[in-house]
Design a protein around this motif. Structure first.
Motif, PDB file in Angstrom:
ATOM      1  N   SER A   1     116.081 -20.328  43.856  1.00  0.00           N
ATOM      2  CA  SER A   1     114.628 -20.213  43.785  1.00  0.00           C
ATOM      3  C   SER A   1     114.220 -20.561  42.360  1.00  0.00           C
ATOM      4  CB  SER A   1     114.167 -18.797  44.126  1.00  0.00           C
ATOM      5  OG  SER A   1     114.549 -17.881  43.112  1.00  0.00           O
ATOM      6  N   TRP A   2     112.939 -20.885  42.181  1.00  0.00           N
ATOM      7  CA  TRP A   2     112.509 -21.265  40.831  1.00  0.00           C
ATOM      8  C   TRP A   2     112.722 -20.121  39.845  1.00  0.00           C
ATOM      9  CZ3 TRP A   2     109.234 -19.191  37.365  1.00  0.00           C
ATOM     10  CH2 TRP A   2     108.312 -18.239  37.811  1.00  0.00           C
ATOM     11  N   LEU A   3     112.444 -18.868  40.268  1.00  0.00           N
ATOM     12  CA  LEU A   3     112.575 -17.747  39.344  1.00  0.00           C
ATOM     13  C   LEU A   3     114.037 -17.460  39.012  1.00  0.00           C
ATOM     14  CD1 LEU A   3     111.314 -15.558  37.644  1.00  0.00           C
ATOM     15  CD2 LEU A   3     111.177 -14.099  39.675  1.00  0.00           C
TER      16      LEU A   3
ATOM     17  N   LEU B   1     107.144 -10.502  38.738  1.00  0.00           N
ATOM     18  CA  LEU B   1     106.160 -10.851  37.716  1.00  0.00           C
ATOM     19  C   LEU B   1     106.515 -10.223  36.367  1.00  0.00           C
ATOM     20  CD1 LEU B   1     102.874 -10.425  39.805  1.00  0.00           C
ATOM     21  CD2 LEU B   1     103.984 -12.573  39.138  1.00  0.00           C
ATOM     22  N   ILE B   2     107.035  -9.000  36.406  1.00  0.00           N
ATOM     23  CA  ILE B   2     107.444  -8.328  35.166  1.00  0.00           C
ATOM     24  C   ILE B   2     108.604  -9.070  34.514  1.00  0.00           C
ATOM     25  CG2 ILE B   2     108.545  -6.238  34.240  1.00  0.00           C
ATOM     26  CD1 ILE B   2     106.850  -4.637  36.253  1.00  0.00           C
ATOM     27  N   VAL B   3     109.582  -9.453  35.316  1.00  0.00           N
ATOM     28  CA  VAL B   3     110.752 -10.155  34.783  1.00  0.00           C
ATOM     29  C   VAL B   3     110.364 -11.547  34.280  1.00  0.00           C
ATOM     30  CG1 VAL B   3     112.957 -11.207  35.424  1.00  0.00           C
ATOM     31  CG2 VAL B   3     112.463  -8.838  36.063  1.00  0.00           C
ATOM     32  N   GLU B   4     109.505 -12.229  35.005  1.00  0.00           N
ATOM     33  CA  GLU B   4     109.026 -13.533  34.534  1.00  0.00           C
ATOM     34  C   GLU B   4     108.414 -13.401  33.138  1.00  0.00           C
ATOM     35  OE1 GLU B   4     105.352 -16.593  35.303  1.00  0.00           O
ATOM     36  OE2 GLU B   4     106.088 -15.467  37.038  1.00  0.00           O
TER      37      GLU B   4
ATOM     38  N   VAL C   1     103.286  -6.626  33.488  1.00  0.00           N
ATOM     39  CA  VAL C   1     103.205  -7.988  34.040  1.00  0.00           C
ATOM     40  C   VAL C   1     102.733  -8.971  32.978  1.00  0.00           C
ATOM     41  CG1 VAL C   1     101.904  -9.435  35.671  1.00  0.00           C
ATOM     42  CG2 VAL C   1     102.907  -7.289  36.440  1.00  0.00           C
ATOM     43  N   SER C   2     101.903  -8.490  32.056  1.00  0.00           N
ATOM     44  CA  SER C   2     101.329  -9.392  31.057  1.00  0.00           C
ATOM     45  C   SER C   2     101.512  -8.890  29.620  1.00  0.00           C
ATOM     46  CB  SER C   2      99.823  -9.571  31.333  1.00  0.00           C
ATOM     47  OG  SER C   2      99.169  -8.309  31.384  1.00  0.00           O
ATOM     48  N   PHE C   3     102.367  -7.911  29.431  1.00  0.00           N
ATOM     49  CA  PHE C   3     102.516  -7.297  28.111  1.00  0.00           C
ATOM     50  C   PHE C   3     103.072  -8.291  27.086  1.00  0.00           C
ATOM     51  CE2 PHE C   3     104.799  -4.731  24.930  1.00  0.00           C
ATOM     52  CZ  PHE C   3     103.755  -3.921  24.516  1.00  0.00           C
ATOM     53  N   ASN C   4     102.499  -8.247  25.878  1.00  0.00           N
ATOM     54  CA  ASN C   4     102.943  -9.111  24.781  1.00  0.00           C
ATOM     55  C   ASN C   4     103.917  -8.335  23.892  1.00  0.00           C
ATOM     56  OD1 ASN C   4     103.265 -10.705  22.490  1.00  0.00           O
ATOM     57  ND2 ASN C   4     101.127 -11.354  22.438  1.00  0.00           N
TER      58      ASN C   4
ATOM     59  N   LEU D   1     111.770  -0.950  38.124  1.00  0.00           N
ATOM     60  CA  LEU D   1     110.572  -1.765  38.292  1.00  0.00           C
ATOM     61  C   LEU D   1     109.909  -1.542  39.651  1.00  0.00           C
ATOM     62  CD1 LEU D   1     111.715  -5.182  36.778  1.00  0.00           C
ATOM     63  CD2 LEU D   1     110.829  -3.149  35.620  1.00  0.00           C
ATOM     64  N   PRO D   2     108.577  -1.473  39.673  1.00  0.00           N
ATOM     65  CA  PRO D   2     107.869  -1.371  40.953  1.00  0.00           C
ATOM     66  C   PRO D   2     108.198  -2.582  41.823  1.00  0.00           C
ATOM     67  CG  PRO D   2     106.374  -1.003  39.099  1.00  0.00           C
ATOM     68  CD  PRO D   2     107.658  -1.502  38.521  1.00  0.00           C
TER      69      PRO D   2
END
Length: 255
Positions: A144-146, A112-115, A87-90, A105-106
């Protein structure tokens, strides 16, 4: 099962050897490719990818028990196992210039992962994600926004539907495999600002555009202020964004 699946991680392992093989094939692994697999679980898809002459395979797994299992059962010098949250990996930390992303993906954090992946689009020319079918359809809809955030940078391709019986434990819904193909670079410098604009534009689905931004923005863009966000094309959304960014438009007070 070799490890205990945890509901809080939304784990549903794809166990059909035929489908796993097909997904690996659809990822188009070529010699010298560097892959990142998100949520490898027990490594069933990982093993299929390793059948190809890829250069390196990073595995991002949050579950410590899964990480331990992978370390004990996958012996291949091309593998790098990373215990981290996708979700937050750089992705810059991998120090690679070109990555192919793949993952089952879970369900609970797929969006969140795709974002997060989108923020690193310049490193990621292609991605293959298995997600809930309803979510895949929403991303394809452009309503949708995403879905707009994704489609600004990637062309989405629906590859296949996978029924629950091919998973352990079987989910209650169908899954879908999507391919993300990088488009020509969009002229957007600040992706967080773009997300801010999109979320504001798409909040309150029933609200007309005039309730979200000043009238001047829509006059400048030549867009009917009485429309709703879901009526807009991506081209119109980008036009609005660039005008909004340039003039720092503010949302008017609600009447």
């Amino acid at each position: 099962m070799p490890v205990r699946l945890k509901k809080r991680f939304g784990q549903h392992l794809l166990v059909s050897s035929g489908i796993l093989s097909k997904i690996a094939e659809l990822a188009n692994p070529e010699e010298g490719d560097i892959f990142v697999e998100i949520g490898p679980g027990t490594g069933l898809l990982t093993k299929e990818l390793l059948k190809y002459p890829i250069k390196k395979l990073f595995l991002i797994e949050l579950d410590a028990e899964m990480v331990d299992y992978l370390q004990k059962n996958l012996k291949d010098e091309r593998i790098v196992i990373i215990q981290d949250n996708a979700v937050s990996f750089n992705y810059n930390n991998l120090n690679e210039r070109k990555l192919k992303i793949i993952g089952n993906l879970p369900y609970n954090v797929a969006s969140l992962i795709v974002e997060n992946v989108i923020y690193y689009y310049s490193l990621i020319p292609t991605a293959l994600f298995l997600v809930q079918k309803e979510v895949a359809e929403k991303w394809l809809s452009g309503k949708s926004w995403l879905s707009l955030f994704i489609q600004t940078f990637y062309d989405l391709e629906y590859l296949m539907t996978i029924p629950p019986r091919f998973f352990k434990p079987p989910p209650k819904v169908n899954s879908a495999l999507l391919r993300f193909n990088l488009l020509q670079k969009a002229k957007i410098e600040d992706l967080k600002n773009y997300k801010k604009f999109l979320t504001r534009l798409y909040e309150g689905k029933r609200k007309m555009l005039r309730k979200k931004f000043s009238k001047d923005l829509f006059v400048s863009a030549g867009i009917n202020e009485f429309l709703r966000a879901e009526n807009l094309t991506l081209k119109e959304v980008l036009k609005l964004y660039h005008l909004w960014e340039a003039h720092h438009q503010e949302t008017p007070s609600e009447p």
